[in-house]
Enzyme design. Structure first.
Site, PDB file in Angstrom:
ATOM      1  CB  VAL A 137      -0.931  -0.015   1.233  1.00  0.00           C
ATOM      2  CG1 VAL A 137      -1.824   1.223   1.240  1.00  0.00           C
ATOM      3  CG2 VAL A 137      -1.781  -1.284   1.248  1.00  0.00           C
ATOM      4  N   PRO A 138       1.191   1.779  -1.179  1.00  0.00           N
ATOM      5  CG  PRO A 138       1.037   2.542  -3.382  1.00  0.00           C
ATOM      6  CD  PRO A 138       0.397   1.606  -2.400  1.00  0.00           C
ATOM      7  CB  CYS A 139       2.184   5.228   2.664  1.00  0.00           C
ATOM      8  SG  CYS A 139       3.308   4.066   3.450  1.00  0.00           S
ATOM      9  CG  HIS A 140       6.794   4.245  -1.341  1.00  0.00           C
ATOM     10  ND1 HIS A 140       6.043   3.080  -1.172  1.00  0.00           N
ATOM     11  CD2 HIS A 140       7.163   4.264  -2.641  1.00  0.00           C
ATOM     12  CE1 HIS A 140       5.969   2.441  -2.325  1.00  0.00           C
ATOM     13  NE2 HIS A 140       6.635   3.137  -3.235  1.00  0.00           N
ATOM     14  NE  ARG A 141       4.014   3.718  -5.940  1.00  0.00           N
ATOM     15  CZ  ARG A 141       3.380   2.636  -6.357  1.00  0.00           C
ATOM     16  NH1 ARG A 141       2.065   2.653  -6.509  1.00  0.00           N
ATOM     17  NH2 ARG A 141       4.049   1.538  -6.624  1.00  0.00           N
TER      18      ARG A 141
END
Length: 180
Positions: A137-141
């Site tokens: 779940v790409p919270c780094h984006r």
């Protein structure tokens, strides 16, 4: 399944494992079917596995394979069943994160607007910070309004390395040194 999807139920975490990666050890949590957590062990908000949980390396084989392929730059979209636990607002934010394309970024404000909560950038930021299934779940984006890298549970260096991987910039994540 063609992409990561949230399970229709609130899973109860029953298994855990730790897998090495070029970015440090990663703790995986699950219920035997769905992934309920993915944390950098040196990051923030990392839960201690409950002693009642079973070490279940075999439960995470597909997650390990996909994570390794992602870190080698060979996988852009995960296809895992996910079951994060959170408030309805947090779940809405985390589902919205899944729609941010590989190699792209979005600001907290843009994400708030996209989920119909204009002006809730801080609340979106807090939900983002509590995302229990990082990377997949790409919270780094998600980045600051000014384009700067802002908080990441795995640390800003990890966030920077993940964004570099996705943008095609050479980093030390790929190749044979990936997940083992």
């Amino acid at each position: 399944m063609t992409s990561a999807a949230f399970a229709p139920h609130q899973a109860v975490t029953s298994h855990w494992t730790v897998v090495p990666s070029p970015m440090g050890d990663i703790l995986l949590l699950g219920d035997g079917e769905a992934l309920t957590g993915l944390y950098f062990t040196q990051g923030r908000h990392v839960p201690e596995p409950d002693p009642a949980l079973k070490r279940g390396d075999e439960c995470f084989q597909e997650a390990r394979l996909q994570l390794a392929a992602y870190l080698r730059g060979e996988l852009q979209r995960f296809s895992l069943l996910l079951s994060p636990r959170g408030t309805p607002f947090q779940l809405r934010v985390w589902e919205a994160l899944l729609a941010i394309p590989y190699g792209r970024t979005e600001t907290y404000g843009d994400l708030a607007l996209r989920i119909g909560r204009e002006g809730a950038a801080r609340a979106v930021g807090r939900a983002n910070a509590l995302n229990p299934i990082s990377i997949v779940v790409p919270c780094h984006r998600v980045i600051g309004q000014d384009g700067s890298l802002t908080g990441y549970g795995g640390g800003l260096q990890a966030k920077s390395r993940l964004l570099a991987l996705e943008s095609g910039v050479k980093s030390d994540l790929g190749g044979p040194g990936g997940l083992r």
